[in-house]
Write an enzyme that holds these catalytic residues in place. Structure first.
Site, PDB file in Angstrom:
ATOM      1  N   HIS B 183       0.875  -1.170   0.000  1.00  0.00           N
ATOM      2  CA  HIS B 183       0.000   0.000   0.000  1.00  0.00           C
ATOM      3  C   HIS B 183       0.905   1.211   0.000  1.00  0.00           C
ATOM      4  CE1 HIS B 183      -3.737   2.235   1.028  1.00  0.00           C
ATOM      5  NE2 HIS B 183      -2.847   3.109   1.442  1.00  0.00           N
ATOM      6  N   CYS B 184       0.802   2.040  -1.015  1.00  0.00           N
ATOM      7  CA  CYS B 184       1.719   3.165  -1.144  1.00  0.00           C
ATOM      8  C   CYS B 184       1.040   4.449  -0.667  1.00  0.00           C
ATOM      9  CB  CYS B 184       2.144   3.309  -2.601  1.00  0.00           C
ATOM     10  SG  CYS B 184       3.358   4.613  -2.852  1.00  0.00           S
ATOM     11  N   PRO B 185       1.492   5.035   0.429  1.00  0.00           N
ATOM     12  CA  PRO B 185       0.854   6.264   0.904  1.00  0.00           C
ATOM     13  C   PRO B 185       1.120   7.454  -0.014  1.00  0.00           C
ATOM     14  CG  PRO B 185       2.675   5.634   2.343  1.00  0.00           C
ATOM     15  CD  PRO B 185       2.547   4.570   1.329  1.00  0.00           C
ATOM     16  N   GLY B 188      -1.440   7.078  -2.443  1.00  0.00           N
ATOM     17  CA  GLY B 188      -2.769   7.033  -1.839  1.00  0.00           C
ATOM     18  C   GLY B 188      -3.601   5.857  -2.276  1.00  0.00           C
ATOM     19  N   ASN B 189      -2.978   4.735  -2.629  1.00  0.00           N
ATOM     20  CA  ASN B 189      -3.738   3.580  -3.089  1.00  0.00           C
ATOM     21  C   ASN B 189      -2.879   2.339  -2.897  1.00  0.00           C
ATOM     22  OD1 ASN B 189      -5.821   2.182  -4.243  1.00  0.00           O
ATOM     23  ND2 ASN B 189      -5.489   2.868  -6.330  1.00  0.00           N
TER      24      ASN B 189
END
Lengths: 152, 384
Positions: B183-185, B188-189
């Site tokens: 999950h890549c902050p 944002g997804n």
């Protein structure tokens, strides 16, 4: 035929369901188990069932095949910064449409007359192929509708 | 004496809603989506619940590139070549487009099981002791042999399915995602099967962009200080805005180049080995304690084939059908009246997808237990 199938779909929610799960032995590709479930034994011949599932598996294998055409699509998409995905229908989507037509045809010809309804796996997140097994009232209704249609 | 009066109810009248009872607006599936995603543009665009730092990522990219185009390009076009803004422009466009596609594309979310499927699975893995205790039973797993490798499929308690291989449940988005990478902050997804190629394009083009800007800025500074008596003199002679923007660009690019270039390198290795970040971190396929039997069963054992299958493979469609309509109750759309309605009234059932028509559904029918055979004609009694 179309709205007959619609009705069946509606009453299918009340029927018992038989689920065919995915077969992951070949990896993550979309493939369904072809083992004939015991619950369908009284309703349909094993060969017809296997034929349907094998054809479905072939369609999915073709959709997910990595070969010349998919590379072309992929490279072209990359070169256009993937904008063509917004405009064009992908090969996968085209094959999914073919699959839906096939399932509809199978339902009309083979499964509905035997009181079964096959649901397109894409409506179940590609997790299962589900057969709705109807009660007797349903089968009578189907025949009634068929006769009414022929009388018109 | 019986005071009640019964009237024969006209079946046709039932088809139209009584005036005080407005038909409910048909809801789209995204409105009832169980995961923690947020949807915009009536379901066309989706992001994870926590926007993460996507605005920050966008701001950094836009500001740094903007400063580059405004302060460095004119000078470099004059002194070097006009290819500079062209190359910068192309890279910038690639970066922004792939970033937006990574953020707004469905990463490969698996829809949750329908209640009947969940019940069917529960039956198959019945607790043999038959005890109905209130604690959660031990995690259920299924084993499958893929490419001579034993792979454990875990049961997801939230989604009520056995997760396919390489699928993982993201707790931030509360969804099972196929070929879950991480999950890549920043984006944002989640990064999964459907948007991994966009993510890879993003980080690679971003590394090129930051390296390019860094190179251009240093070239710019070098050229300026050649003319005068060194760098400090050149900076003192320039307006404050120039100094500030140069400093900002250098700082941002310097840190970005190292981190993003490193990330690109790492993901290039993952692509070539057909691994996900999740598998690499957990060490699923690296031999533990020298066990040589473990290897990645999904790899094609050829770097070219791995790269092609991950980056140029067919694009699977989204499985969650965000813009379809939710049927008004369970899956019955027909009115309670005996069916001899023309086909046009029924749903435009698009083949393959559970999309129902845009017309508002008929008023809530009475609880459907039978196959559309309600008692609607009541004998009329007249009280004599």
């Amino acid at each position: 035929y179309f709205h007959n199938l619609q009705e069946l779909r509606h009453s299918a929610s009340l029927a018992t369901k038989v689920f065919i799960q995915r077969d992951y032995r070949d990896g993550t590709i979309c493939k369904f188990q072809t083992k004939f479930p015991a619950e369908l034994d009284s309703r349909i011949e094993r060969s017809l069932f296997e034929e349907t599932l094998k054809t479905l598996n072939c369609y999915y294998a073709e959709a997910e095949k990595i070969g010349g055409q998919s590379y072309l699509e992929g490279c072209l998409a990359c070169a256009t910064a993937y904008i063509i995905f917004l405009c064009m229908e992908t090969r996968y989507e085209m094959i999914l449409k073919k699959i839906s037509m096939y399932i509809q045809e199978q339902n009309e010809k083979i499964y509905a007359p035997r009181g079964l309804l096959l649901t397109d796996p894409v409506e179940r997140g590609m997790r299962v192929v589900s057969f709705a097994k109807s009660q007797d009232g349903f089968l009578k209704r189907w025949h009634h509708l068929e006769r009414a249609k022929h009388d018109l | 004496m019986n005071n009640r009066e019964y009237q024969q109810i006209d079946p046709q009248a039932l088809a139209t809603p009584p005036p005080e009872h407005m038909p409910k607006r048909a809801r789209r599936r995204w409105e009832v989506f169980p995961g923690k995603n947020r949807f915009c543009c009536d379901g066309r665009v989706m992001v994870a619940r926590q926007g993460g730092v996507l605005p920050l990522t966008l701001a950094l990219i836009l500001i740094t590139s903007g400063l580059f185009f405004v302060f460095d390009c004119p000078f470099l076009v004059e002194h070097l070549t006009s290819c500079i803004p062209a190359i910068g422009g192309v890279l910038f466009v690639f970066v922004i487009i792939s970033l937006l596609q990574t953020s707004f594309t469905d990463p490969g979310i698996l829809p949750r099981a329908t209640p009947e499927e969940a019940a069917d699975i529960e039956k198959q893995i019945d607790n043999p002791t038959g005890s109905s205790s209130s604690y959660r039973p031990p995690p259920r797993t299924k084993e499958v042999v893929i490419n001579q490798q034993v792979v454990k499929l875990k049961y997801c308690f939230t989604c009520k399915i056995f997760r396919p291989p390489r699928t993982s449940h993201c707790s931030l988005c509360d969804n099972c995602v196929e070929r879950f990478d991480h999950h890549c902050p920043w984006v944002g997804n989640c990064v999964g099967k459907r948007n991994y190629r966009f993510f890879y394009t993003f980080i690679v083009s971003l590394s090129f962009l930051t390296a390019f800007i860094f190179g251009c800025v240093t070239t710019h500074l070098a050229l300026r200080s050649q003319g005068g008596n060194g760098l400090v003199f050149a900076l003192q002679a320039s307006p404050f805005s120039f100094t500030f923007s140069t400093a900002l660009e250098l700082v941002v690019c310097f840190f970005s180049v190292w981190s993003i270039l490193g990330l690109s390198g790492f993901h290039t290795y993952l692509v070539a080995a057909n691994l996900t970040t999740n598998e690499d971190i957990k060490g699923s396929w690296s031999g533990k304690s020298g066990n040589e039997d473990v290897g990645n069963p999904y790899s094609y054992n050829s770097i070219v084939k791995n790269c092609c299958s991950v980056l140029c493979g067919p694009m699977p469609p989204s499985l969650i059908d965000r813009r379809g309509f939710v049927p008004s109750d369970d899956s019955v759309q027909t009115s309670p009246v005996e069916i001899e309605l023309p086909a046009a009234k029924n749903n435009r059932n698009m083949v393959g997808r559970a999309v129902t028509s845009g017309r508002p559904p008929p008023p809530p029918p009475p609880p459907v237990v039978t196959l559309q055979q309600p008692d609607i004609s009541i004998q009329s009694h007249s009280t004599a």
